[in-house]
Write a protein that holds these residues in place. Structure first.
Motif, PDB file in Angstrom:
ATOM      1  N   LEU A 122      33.045  51.624  32.572  1.00 51.91           N
ATOM      2  CA  LEU A 122      33.246  50.257  32.839  1.00 51.91           C
ATOM      3  C   LEU A 122      34.370  49.637  32.983  1.00 51.91           C
ATOM      4  O   LEU A 122      34.586  48.772  34.066  1.00 51.91           O
ATOM      5  CB  LEU A 122      32.535  49.648  31.513  1.00 51.91           C
ATOM      6  N   SER A 123      35.559  50.165  32.363  1.00 50.54           N
ATOM      7  CA  SER A 123      36.945  49.720  32.598  1.00 50.54           C
ATOM      8  C   SER A 123      37.175  50.181  33.992  1.00 50.54           C
ATOM      9  O   SER A 123      37.807  49.238  34.825  1.00 50.54           O
ATOM     10  CB  SER A 123      37.716  50.385  31.444  1.00 50.54           C
ATOM     11  N   VAL A 124      37.039  51.323  34.441  1.00 48.06           N
ATOM     12  CA  VAL A 124      37.344  51.481  35.607  1.00 48.06           C
ATOM     13  C   VAL A 124      36.902  50.785  36.829  1.00 48.06           C
ATOM     14  O   VAL A 124      37.410  50.297  37.686  1.00 48.06           O
ATOM     15  CB  VAL A 124      37.247  53.106  36.071  1.00 48.06           C
ATOM     16  N   SER A 125      35.464  50.478  36.517  1.00 44.60           N
ATOM     17  CA  SER A 125      34.819  49.890  37.604  1.00 44.60           C
ATOM     18  C   SER A 125      35.215  48.244  37.512  1.00 44.60           C
ATOM     19  O   SER A 125      35.128  47.678  38.563  1.00 44.60           O
ATOM     20  CB  SER A 125      33.325  49.851  37.239  1.00 44.60           C
ATOM     21  N   LEU A 126      35.740  47.776  36.515  1.00 42.88           N
ATOM     22  CA  LEU A 126      36.237  46.457  36.519  1.00 42.88           C
ATOM     23  C   LEU A 126      37.642  46.386  37.132  1.00 42.88           C
ATOM     24  O   LEU A 126      37.889  45.541  38.113  1.00 42.88           O
ATOM     25  CB  LEU A 126      36.547  45.966  35.100  1.00 42.88           C
ATOM     26  N   THR A 127      38.457  47.458  37.086  1.00 44.19           N
ATOM     27  CA  THR A 127      39.606  47.548  37.780  1.00 44.19           C
ATOM     28  C   THR A 127      39.203  48.004  39.162  1.00 44.19           C
ATOM     29  O   THR A 127      40.132  46.892  40.144  1.00 44.19           O
ATOM     30  CB  THR A 127      40.480  48.870  37.311  1.00 44.19           C
ATOM     31  N   LEU A 128      38.456  48.575  39.681  1.00 42.06           N
ATOM     32  CA  LEU A 128      38.124  48.580  41.034  1.00 42.06           C
ATOM     33  C   LEU A 128      37.509  47.372  41.521  1.00 42.06           C
ATOM     34  O   LEU A 128      37.802  46.775  42.773  1.00 42.06           O
ATOM     35  CB  LEU A 128      36.712  49.894  41.265  1.00 42.06           C
TER      36      LEU A 128
END
Length: 121
Positions: free
Chosen positions: A53-59
């Motif tokens: 979820l953190s990586v997807s928010l960054t993306l």
């Protein structure tokens, strides 16, 4: 390399004696042991889910603030964002389900002892 010494066969085994006031044995079925063995996986899955979820928010934030040279690259970022959110949510849901099943099994095992507390041998 050092050679390992062979243990002496005539050496007496030490025996420690103590008074035990009570000894409780919990009956546990084989399937319960299997569930408890896999119980620690929920922590790892939960961590992977939150990381996704953190990586997807960054993306997603990168997708919003960047100017892309072509639409294909923009589509790749969007696809990775959707995949990250989906995997993150699925992993967190699996983690919570496994955590609940472990707690349920432990409570069932503890209830067996409480139900038989008045039995004397």
């Amino acid at each position: 390399m050092k050679k390992h010494k062979k243990p002496k066969k005539n050496k007496a085994m030490k025996i420690y004696k103590a008074i035990i006031k009570s000894f409780i044995i919990f009956e546990v079925a084989e399937y319960e042991l299997d569930i408890l063995e896999n119980g620690e996986k929920h922590k790892t899955l939960g961590k992977w889910g939150s990381n996704m979820l953190s990586v997807s928010l960054t993306l997603f934030l990168t997708w919003l603030t960047s100017e892309f040279a072509n639409e294909f690259l923009r589509l790749i970022f969007l696809l990775l964002w959707f995949t990250g959110i989906f995997l993150g949510i699925v992993l967190i849901l699996i983690s919570r389900r496994d955590k609940k099943s472990s707690k349920t099994i432990l409570n069932q095992i503890r209830q067996r002892h409480i139900a038989n507390k008045n039995v004397r041998f």
